[in-house]
Design a protein around this motif. Sequence first.
Motif, PDB file in Angstrom:
ATOM      1  N   GLY A 183       0.822  -1.192   0.000  1.00 37.07           N
ATOM      2  CA  GLY A 183       0.000   0.000   0.000  1.00 37.07           C
ATOM      3  C   GLY A 183       0.865   1.253   0.000  1.00 37.07           C
ATOM      4  N   LEU A 184       0.281   2.336   0.464  1.00 44.91           N
ATOM      5  CA  LEU A 184       1.002   3.604   0.571  1.00 44.91           C
ATOM      6  C   LEU A 184       2.132   3.477   1.590  1.00 44.91           C
ATOM      7  N   ASN A 185       3.213   4.175   1.340  1.00 49.42           N
ATOM      8  CA  ASN A 185       4.383   4.186   2.232  1.00 49.42           C
ATOM      9  C   ASN A 185       4.946   2.788   2.467  1.00 49.42           C
ATOM     10  N   ASN A 186       4.888   1.943   1.460  1.00 51.63           N
ATOM     11  CA  ASN A 186       5.402   0.573   1.528  1.00 51.63           C
ATOM     12  C   ASN A 186       4.800  -0.245   2.668  1.00 51.63           C
ATOM     13  N   THR A 187       3.554  -0.014   2.997  1.00 49.83           N
ATOM     14  CA  THR A 187       2.885  -0.815   4.025  1.00 49.83           C
ATOM     15  C   THR A 187       2.225  -2.021   3.362  1.00 49.83           C
ATOM     16  N   GLN A 188       2.245  -3.115   4.067  1.00 51.62           N
ATOM     17  CA  GLN A 188       1.648  -4.351   3.557  1.00 51.62           C
ATOM     18  C   GLN A 188       0.155  -4.363   3.882  1.00 51.62           C
ATOM     19  N   THR A 189      -0.660  -4.575   2.881  1.00 52.02           N
ATOM     20  CA  THR A 189      -2.106  -4.707   3.071  1.00 52.02           C
ATOM     21  C   THR A 189      -2.573  -6.003   2.435  1.00 52.02           C
ATOM     22  N   LEU A 190      -3.712  -6.453   2.866  1.00 51.45           N
ATOM     23  CA  LEU A 190      -4.283  -7.686   2.343  1.00 51.45           C
ATOM     24  C   LEU A 190      -5.359  -7.323   1.316  1.00 51.45           C
ATOM     25  N   ASP A 191      -5.128  -7.715   0.068  1.00 53.56           N
ATOM     26  CA  ASP A 191      -6.074  -7.416  -1.018  1.00 53.56           C
ATOM     27  C   ASP A 191      -6.983  -8.630  -1.222  1.00 53.56           C
ATOM     28  N   CYS A 192      -8.250  -8.474  -0.890  1.00 52.31           N
ATOM     29  CA  CYS A 192      -9.223  -9.569  -1.005  1.00 52.31           C
ATOM     30  C   CYS A 192     -10.258  -9.302  -2.096  1.00 52.31           C
ATOM     31  N   SER A 193      -9.867  -8.587  -3.127  1.00 52.96           N
ATOM     32  CA  SER A 193     -10.824  -8.280  -4.190  1.00 52.96           C
ATOM     33  C   SER A 193     -11.230  -9.545  -4.952  1.00 52.96           C
ATOM     34  N   ALA A 194     -10.338 -10.514  -5.090  1.00 54.28           N
ATOM     35  CA  ALA A 194     -10.691 -11.762  -5.776  1.00 54.28           C
ATOM     36  C   ALA A 194     -11.715 -12.551  -4.950  1.00 54.28           C
ATOM     37  N   GLN A 195     -11.580 -12.482  -3.635  1.00 57.07           N
ATOM     38  CA  GLN A 195     -12.553 -13.129  -2.756  1.00 57.07           C
ATOM     39  C   GLN A 195     -13.935 -12.483  -2.920  1.00 57.07           C
ATOM     40  N   ASP A 196     -13.952 -11.149  -2.962  1.00 61.86           N
ATOM     41  CA  ASP A 196     -15.215 -10.435  -3.159  1.00 61.86           C
ATOM     42  C   ASP A 196     -15.834 -10.764  -4.512  1.00 61.86           C
ATOM     43  N   GLU A 197     -15.009 -10.907  -5.538  1.00 59.45           N
ATOM     44  CA  GLU A 197     -15.514 -11.280  -6.864  1.00 59.45           C
ATOM     45  C   GLU A 197     -16.136 -12.666  -6.844  1.00 59.45           C
TER      46      GLU A 197
END
Length: 106
Positions: A55-69
Motif C-alpha cells: 500500500g502507501l508508504n510501503n505498508t503491507q495490506t491484504l487485497d481480497c478483491s478476488a474473494q469479493d468477486e
Amino acid sequence: MPGLENNLSVRRCLTFATGLVECLCFAGAVFGWASLVFVLKEDRYFSSLCVNATGLNNTQTLDCSAQDEQFSLIFTIASFMNNFLTLPHGFLFDRFGTTVTRLYGM
C-alpha cells in the motif's frame, strides 16, 4: 360437507406452514446474502484468494478483491437461477400440483 371443509382448511394451513419454512430455509441464502457474506468472510471462505499487496508508504495490506468477486459470482448465479426457474416451476405447478412442484423444487 363440514368434514371436507375442515380437511381443506387443515391442508391450507399445513401448506402455508411448510411453504413458510421452505422460504425461511432456502430463500434466505439469496435474500440474506449481505449478512451471509460477512459470516463467510469471518469463517475464511475463499481466503486463499486474498493476496498481500503493497500500500502507501510501503505498508503491507491484504487485497481480497478476488474473494469479493467470487462471492459476487455466487450471488449472481443464485439470483439468476431463482428467477430463471420460475417458468418451469409454474408449468409444473399448473400441470402436476403443489406437492410435485415443491418436491421438485427442493
